[in-house]
Design a protein around this motif. Structure first.
Motif, PDB file in Angstrom:
ATOM      1  N   ARG A  29       1.839  47.116   1.353  1.00  0.00           N
ATOM      2  CA  ARG A  29       3.021  46.268   1.434  1.00  0.00           C
ATOM      3  C   ARG A  29       2.477  44.816   1.680  1.00  0.00           C
ATOM      4  NH1 ARG A  29       4.396  46.227   6.698  1.00  0.00           N
ATOM      5  NH2 ARG A  29       6.193  45.122   6.250  1.00  0.00           N
ATOM      6  N   ILE A  30       1.724  44.499   0.832  1.00  0.00           N
ATOM      7  CA  ILE A  30       1.009  43.275   0.930  1.00  0.00           C
ATOM      8  C   ILE A  30       1.987  42.158   0.773  1.00  0.00           C
ATOM      9  CG2 ILE A  30      -0.736  41.742  -0.117  1.00  0.00           C
ATOM     10  CD1 ILE A  30      -2.549  44.183  -0.686  1.00  0.00           C
ATOM     11  N   LEU A  31       2.816  42.213  -0.435  1.00  0.00           N
ATOM     12  CA  LEU A  31       3.766  41.132  -0.731  1.00  0.00           C
ATOM     13  C   LEU A  31       4.712  40.853   0.406  1.00  0.00           C
ATOM     14  CD1 LEU A  31       4.293  41.782  -4.594  1.00  0.00           C
ATOM     15  CD2 LEU A  31       2.820  40.108  -3.313  1.00  0.00           C
ATOM     16  N   LYS A  41       0.475  34.594  -2.738  1.00  0.00           N
ATOM     17  CA  LYS A  41      -0.198  35.337  -3.129  1.00  0.00           C
ATOM     18  C   LYS A  41      -1.750  34.692  -3.498  1.00  0.00           C
ATOM     19  CE  LYS A  41       0.744  37.715  -6.843  1.00  0.00           C
ATOM     20  NZ  LYS A  41       1.454  38.332  -7.947  1.00  0.00           N
ATOM     21  N   TYR A  42      -1.629  33.387  -3.854  1.00  0.00           N
ATOM     22  CA  TYR A  42      -2.795  32.319  -4.183  1.00  0.00           C
ATOM     23  C   TYR A  42      -3.533  32.317  -2.872  1.00  0.00           C
ATOM     24  CZ  TYR A  42      -5.723  28.849  -5.884  1.00  0.00           C
ATOM     25  OH  TYR A  42      -6.753  27.828  -6.328  1.00  0.00           O
ATOM     26  N   TRP A  43      -3.047  32.122  -1.624  1.00  0.00           N
ATOM     27  CA  TRP A  43      -3.672  31.967  -0.729  1.00  0.00           C
ATOM     28  C   TRP A  43      -4.488  33.189  -0.217  1.00  0.00           C
ATOM     29  CZ3 TRP A  43      -3.190  34.916   3.922  1.00  0.00           C
ATOM     30  CH2 TRP A  43      -3.863  34.362   5.152  1.00  0.00           C
ATOM     31  N   LEU A  44      -3.790  34.328  -0.531  1.00  0.00           N
ATOM     32  CA  LEU A  44      -4.693  35.479  -0.197  1.00  0.00           C
ATOM     33  C   LEU A  44      -5.751  35.831  -1.179  1.00  0.00           C
ATOM     34  CD1 LEU A  44      -4.738  38.163   1.515  1.00  0.00           C
ATOM     35  CD2 LEU A  44      -3.105  39.310   0.092  1.00  0.00           C
ATOM     36  N   TYR A  45      -5.330  35.523  -2.303  1.00  0.00           N
ATOM     37  CA  TYR A  45      -6.594  35.534  -3.575  1.00  0.00           C
ATOM     38  C   TYR A  45      -7.674  34.867  -3.267  1.00  0.00           C
ATOM     39  CZ  TYR A  45      -8.937  34.803  -8.047  1.00  0.00           C
ATOM     40  OH  TYR A  45      -9.541  34.569  -9.011  1.00  0.00           O
ATOM     41  N   ILE A  46      -7.573  33.582  -2.670  1.00  0.00           N
ATOM     42  CA  ILE A  46      -8.567  32.536  -2.431  1.00  0.00           C
ATOM     43  C   ILE A  46      -9.349  33.328  -0.991  1.00  0.00           C
ATOM     44  CG2 ILE A  46      -9.379  30.498  -1.388  1.00  0.00           C
ATOM     45  CD1 ILE A  46      -8.531  30.505  -4.601  1.00  0.00           C
ATOM     46  N   GLN A  47      -8.573  33.822  -0.321  1.00  0.00           N
ATOM     47  CA  GLN A  47      -9.306  34.139   1.063  1.00  0.00           C
ATOM     48  C   GLN A  47      -9.997  35.598   0.812  1.00  0.00           C
ATOM     49  OE1 GLN A  47      -8.900  33.139   4.160  1.00  0.00           O
ATOM     50  NE2 GLN A  47      -8.050  31.129   3.161  1.00  0.00           N
ATOM     51  N   LEU A  48      -9.615  36.586   0.055  1.00  0.00           N
ATOM     52  CA  LEU A  48      -9.993  37.739  -0.207  1.00  0.00           C
ATOM     53  C   LEU A  48     -11.358  37.763  -0.967  1.00  0.00           C
ATOM     54  CD1 LEU A  48      -9.160  40.510   0.862  1.00  0.00           C
ATOM     55  CD2 LEU A  48      -7.894  40.721  -1.243  1.00  0.00           C
ATOM     56  N   GLY A  49     -11.354  37.001  -2.102  1.00  0.00           N
ATOM     57  CA  GLY A  49     -12.431  36.803  -2.901  1.00  0.00           C
ATOM     58  C   GLY A  49     -12.791  37.957  -4.013  1.00  0.00           C
ATOM     59  N   ASN A  56      -4.975  41.596  -8.528  1.00  0.00           N
ATOM     60  CA  ASN A  56      -3.415  41.780  -8.993  1.00  0.00           C
ATOM     61  C   ASN A  56      -3.063  43.127  -9.052  1.00  0.00           C
ATOM     62  OD1 ASN A  56      -1.197  40.320 -10.165  1.00  0.00           O
ATOM     63  ND2 ASN A  56      -1.597  41.159 -12.187  1.00  0.00           N
ATOM     64  N   LYS A  57      -3.889  43.870  -9.272  1.00  0.00           N
ATOM     65  CA  LYS A  57      -3.671  45.474  -9.132  1.00  0.00           C
ATOM     66  C   LYS A  57      -3.426  45.857  -7.751  1.00  0.00           C
ATOM     67  CE  LYS A  57      -6.380  46.990 -13.215  1.00  0.00           C
ATOM     68  NZ  LYS A  57      -7.582  47.802 -13.788  1.00  0.00           N
ATOM     69  N   LEU A  58      -4.070  45.506  -6.751  1.00  0.00           N
ATOM     70  CA  LEU A  58      -3.862  45.828  -5.425  1.00  0.00           C
ATOM     71  C   LEU A  58      -2.696  45.117  -4.873  1.00  0.00           C
ATOM     72  CD1 LEU A  58      -5.684  46.946  -3.054  1.00  0.00           C
ATOM     73  CD2 LEU A  58      -6.426  44.530  -2.509  1.00  0.00           C
ATOM     74  N   VAL A  59      -2.415  43.950  -5.196  1.00  0.00           N
ATOM     75  CA  VAL A  59      -1.098  43.498  -4.614  1.00  0.00           C
ATOM     76  C   VAL A  59      -0.086  44.213  -5.194  1.00  0.00           C
ATOM     77  CG1 VAL A  59       0.342  41.224  -4.776  1.00  0.00           C
ATOM     78  CG2 VAL A  59      -2.161  41.109  -4.018  1.00  0.00           C
TER      79      VAL A  59
END
Length: 91
Positions: A29-31, A41-49, A56-59
């Motif tokens: 349920r990430i989104l 999504k960009y914020w999470l992308y930067i945080q997650l590394g 993208n596959k995960l989200v």
């Protein structure tokens, strides 16, 4: 090697569900969580590394598994529990 009662019961339930053509899956349920928290999504992308492909596959629920390390990171970053991250659905 003997199977435990739990293993036998689990296999029996999966057999029934499979034959009934009702198979349950887990969905991330990430989104939804990002929307609830007002994050992108960009914020999470930067945080997650993660790499963009893996992220993208995960989200987008296009992955067959998730590493415990990434699960913990998601929970820490989104301030939630694994129960909050997953929902089940069936085909």
């Amino acid at each position: 090697m003997y199977k435990s009662i739990c293993q036998v019961f689990f296999e029996y339930i999966m057999y029934i569900l499979y034959n009934a053509k009702v198979i349950y899956f887990m969905k991330l349920r990430i989104l939804e969580i990002l929307k609830e928290k007002g994050k992108t999504k960009y914020w999470l992308y930067i945080q997650l590394g993660l790499s963009y492909q893996n992220f993208n596959k995960l989200v987008n629920n296009q992955t067959n598994g998730i590493k415990f390390e990434n699960l913990k990171s998601l929970c820490d970053i989104l301030e939630c529990t694994p129960n909050d991250l997953f929902t089940d659905y069936h085909k």
